[in-house]
Scaffold this active site. Sequence first.
Site, PDB file in Angstrom:
ATOM      1  N   PRO A 295       0.822  -1.211   0.000  1.00 31.77           N
ATOM      2  CA  PRO A 295       0.000   0.000   0.000  1.00 31.77           C
ATOM      3  C   PRO A 295       0.858   1.264   0.000  1.00 31.77           C
ATOM      4  O   PRO A 295       1.859   1.339   0.710  1.00 31.77           O
ATOM      5  CB  PRO A 295      -0.796  -0.101   1.310  1.00 31.77           C
ATOM      6  CG  PRO A 295       0.010  -0.992   2.189  1.00 31.77           C
ATOM      7  CD  PRO A 295       0.760  -1.936   1.290  1.00 31.77           C
TER       8      PRO A 295
ATOM      9  N   ARG B 124      -1.894  16.722  -9.016  1.00 37.36           N
ATOM     10  CA  ARG B 124      -2.849  15.662  -9.390  1.00 37.36           C
ATOM     11  C   ARG B 124      -4.094  16.170 -10.116  1.00 37.36           C
ATOM     12  O   ARG B 124      -4.528  15.546 -11.088  1.00 37.36           O
ATOM     13  CB  ARG B 124      -3.218  14.810  -8.171  1.00 37.36           C
ATOM     14  CG  ARG B 124      -2.017  14.040  -7.594  1.00 37.36           C
ATOM     15  CD  ARG B 124      -2.415  13.065  -6.493  1.00 37.36           C
ATOM     16  NE  ARG B 124      -3.223  11.981  -7.009  1.00 37.36           N
ATOM     17  CZ  ARG B 124      -4.524  11.889  -6.842  1.00 37.36           C
ATOM     18  NH1 ARG B 124      -5.173  12.782  -6.136  1.00 37.36           N
ATOM     19  NH2 ARG B 124      -5.179  10.882  -7.364  1.00 37.36           N
TER      20      ARG B 124
ATOM     21  N   CYS C 100       1.330  29.960 -13.620  1.00 36.53           N
ATOM     22  CA  CYS C 100       0.961  30.513 -14.923  1.00 36.53           C
ATOM     23  C   CYS C 100       0.519  29.423 -15.891  1.00 36.53           C
ATOM     24  O   CYS C 100       1.203  29.122 -16.880  1.00 36.53           O
ATOM     25  CB  CYS C 100       2.124  31.301 -15.498  1.00 36.53           C
ATOM     26  SG  CYS C 100       2.372  32.791 -14.580  1.00 36.53           S
TER      27      CYS C 100
HETATM   28  C1  LIG Z   1       2.733   2.656  -7.091  1.00 40.76           C
HETATM   29  C2  LIG Z   1       2.943   1.284  -6.662  1.00 40.76           C
HETATM   30  C3  LIG Z   1       2.369   0.838  -5.470  1.00 40.76           C
HETATM   31  C4  LIG Z   1       1.488   1.687  -4.613  1.00 40.76           C
HETATM   32  O1  LIG Z   1       0.347   2.118  -5.240  1.00 40.76           O
HETATM   33  P1  LIG Z   1      -0.782   2.886  -4.401  1.00 40.76           P
HETATM   34  O2  LIG Z   1      -1.856   3.134  -5.393  1.00 40.76           O
HETATM   35  O3  LIG Z   1      -0.166   4.157  -3.908  1.00 40.76           O
HETATM   36  O4  LIG Z   1      -1.175   1.999  -3.285  1.00 40.76           O
HETATM   37  C5  LIG Z   1       2.642  -0.450  -5.076  1.00 40.76           C
HETATM   38  N1  LIG Z   1       3.430  -1.264  -5.815  1.00 40.76           N
HETATM   39  C6  LIG Z   1       3.997  -0.860  -6.973  1.00 40.76           C
HETATM   40  C7  LIG Z   1       4.855  -1.783  -7.723  1.00 40.76           C
HETATM   41  C8  LIG Z   1       3.770   0.416  -7.433  1.00 40.76           C
HETATM   42  O5  LIG Z   1       4.325   0.811  -8.586  1.00 40.76           O
END
Ligand SMILES: *Cc1c(COP(=O)(O)O)cnc(C)c1O
Length: 435
Positions: A292, A331, A362
């Site tokens: 996570p 984002r 800008c």
């Molecule tokens: C980005 C990523 C995550 C985490 O993704 P979240 O959406 O932030 O939980 C986990 N494993 C890998 C390989 C990633 O590239």
Amino acid sequence: MYFYGTTGVNKKGHLEIGGVDAVELAESFGTPLYVYDVALIRERARGFKLTFEEQNVKAQVAYASKAFSTVAMVQLAEEEGLSLDVVSGGELFTALKAGFPAEKIHFHGNNKSRQELEMAIDNGIGCIVIDNFYEIELLKSICTEKQPKEINVLLRVTPGIEAHTHDYILTGQEDSKFGFDLQNGQAEQALTEALEYPYFHVLGLHCHIGSQIFETTGFLLAAQKIVEKLAEWKNKYAFQTQVLNLGGGFGIRYTKEDEPIAPSQYVSEIIKEVKSLNEQYDLTMPEIWIEPGRSLVGDAGVTLYKTGSSKDVPGVRRYLAVDGGMSDNIRPALYQAKYEAVLANKPLAQAKETVSIAGKCCESGDMLIWDLPLPESEDEDILAVFCTGAYGYSMANNYNRIPRPPVVFVENGKASLVVKRESYEDLLRLDLPLK
Ligand SMILES: *Cc1c(COP(=O)(O)O)cnc(C)c1O
């Protein structure tokens, strides 16, 4: 308004986070300011870990540090007993400088450089998640030169499942820049190459099916596709996986439209499915790893801004500008991400108007929130934008030479600065004059 974690309203009628008045935070540390509710990060981490412990399943919960990587955050992850994912030399350097145990670091990425891989091997990190054939060759060449002890590797596979926020797509072959395709034979070829190479210890397989996912189906399907192959490979190559890493991507609530499920629910459904698949195919139960990122830190972060100019477009909308924008939160501009916000100095005041929150960069696309109901705003109100903890600071940039905001951790009534505000001098630290 929906409050979560330790966020609420104090006696003064101000927004409070971690027992600290948000208006006072803005006064002491200035704006824009990233504020993190540390107790909520701890709660989320425990939520993911507890279910594995209760069910006695060997597991690692690895924080995907790309979501928010700083020395203090890495140290907090260690305090909570998490492992750590890094995807670059810079994230690895941060982790090592923070004193994070190297053996609990996993190195991801689709184009790790020789220098980055050497750094990982020299520092004895826990495992390298091999992404492609080029990387296998690169690692072989490094091992020939360095003759290290065995290095632990996972192979990243694409199981042909793409999970999106509210649905998932089954694709025969996945059109992705990441990983070895499970269906077309590439994953099998990578496995045989890795198994033959004496310096590799193949711990198992990894997949990561997407981000901001609100249901378990995608994870369960991915596990199913992988375990089917593992059953085949057990017969063919006597390969038994020690680790099944199902990645991250667990969704969080940015706005009232999002309905996330609890970490414990993801984990218990994943455990149930992996157990049943392994029984069905008569395989030994592997360790389950998950990764996570957003779901550990996303809703623990709030950004505080000061309001400034506004512009009425009669009959259309009112723009209200804040002292940050796409430089501290890209984002919305990058993928139309949505947020909710309140005025921290009067979070419970009745909404009187609908305004659109503009940044100060800008770019016309530098908008943080469209159509936000707000009480009548005055000059220098403090706007608190919720759920900015993931991919906010970590994607911050110096567009328009705007210094990046500081980061404050709040917990039990105390605020501690964990990243300083960038100064104008900092902005120039790499510049050299014209000769
Ligand atoms: C980005 C990523 C995550 C985490 O993704 P979240 O959406 O932030 O939980 C986990 N494993 C890998 C390989 C990633 O590239």
